[in-house]
Design a protein around this motif. Structure first.
Motif, PDB file in Angstrom:
ATOM      1  N   VAL A 173      -3.208 -81.199 -24.422  1.00 32.98           N
ATOM      2  CA  VAL A 173      -2.872 -79.813 -24.135  1.00 32.98           C
ATOM      3  C   VAL A 173      -1.452 -79.544 -24.594  1.00 32.98           C
ATOM      4  N   GLU A 174      -1.298 -78.540 -25.455  1.00 33.98           N
ATOM      5  CA  GLU A 174       0.019 -78.153 -25.938  1.00 33.98           C
ATOM      6  C   GLU A 174       0.579 -77.022 -25.069  1.00 33.98           C
ATOM      7  N   SER A 175       1.884 -77.003 -24.944  1.00 34.86           N
ATOM      8  CA  SER A 175       2.549 -75.907 -24.238  1.00 34.86           C
ATOM      9  C   SER A 175       3.942 -75.722 -24.802  1.00 34.86           C
ATOM     10  N   GLY A 176       4.565 -74.610 -24.446  1.00 33.45           N
ATOM     11  CA  GLY A 176       5.945 -74.386 -24.838  1.00 33.45           C
ATOM     12  C   GLY A 176       6.151 -73.446 -26.013  1.00 33.45           C
ATOM     13  N   ILE A 230      -1.013 -74.178 -30.238  1.00 35.60           N
ATOM     14  CA  ILE A 230      -0.170 -73.188 -29.565  1.00 35.60           C
ATOM     15  C   ILE A 230       0.620 -72.440 -30.632  1.00 35.60           C
ATOM     16  N   THR A 244       3.569 -87.589 -22.051  1.00 35.79           N
ATOM     17  CA  THR A 244       3.868 -86.380 -22.811  1.00 35.79           C
ATOM     18  C   THR A 244       4.686 -86.729 -24.046  1.00 35.79           C
ATOM     19  N   SER A 256       5.362 -79.239 -25.929  1.00 32.76           N
ATOM     20  CA  SER A 256       4.914 -80.421 -25.214  1.00 32.76           C
ATOM     21  C   SER A 256       3.455 -80.688 -25.539  1.00 32.76           C
ATOM     22  N   CYS A 257       3.123 -81.943 -25.620  1.00 33.75           N
ATOM     23  CA  CYS A 257       1.740 -82.387 -25.826  1.00 33.75           C
ATOM     24  C   CYS A 257       1.438 -83.345 -24.689  1.00 33.75           C
TER      25      CYS A 257
END
Length: 124
Positions: free
Chosen positions: A5-8, A118, A78, A21-22
């Motif tokens: 899951v990617e974020s940021g 993302i 992460t 982040s991964c």
């Protein structure tokens, strides 16, 4: 099955910074080589950066050298991509990808798992 899951991501002005982040649930990523790829509209997919599993050696595309830094969280769950001095040309959908291997990144061309991606938009 490894789920990433990617974020940021988001919108940032030129010259700004973002940290992607991964993350993986319930699994440590220390045995996986992790890469970030990106794809801009109408462009081919581009490898941005990679971090090896055993040595944590890193590789970067020429277009991001000196601006992006890939690293692993100490808890090994992460992987981050710190992106500084962002340019409009960095606008793309970024995916993290993983492969369970001890081979260094320079020997890898394919990965086994990837996240949904993302969006990063660099614009004034």
């Amino acid at each position: 099955q490894l789920q990433l899951v990617e974020s940021g991501g988001g919108l940032v002005q030129p010259g700004g910074s973002l940290r992607l982040s991964c993350a993986a649930s319930g699994v440590t990523l220390d045995r996986y080589a992790i890469a970030w790829y990106r794809q801009a509209p109408g462009q081919e997919r581009e490898g941005v950066s990679c971090i090896s599993s055993t040595t944590s050696s890193t590789t970067y595309a020429d277009s991001v050298k000196g601006r992006f830094t890939i690293s692993r969280h100490s808890a090994k769950t992460t992987v981050y991509l710190q992106m500084n001095n962002l340019k409009p040309a960095d606008t793309a959908v970024y995916h993290c990808e993983a492969r369970h291997t001890s081979f260094p990144c320079r020997n890898l061309s394919e990965f086994e798992y990837w996240g949904q991606g993302i969006r990063v938009t660099v614009s004034s």
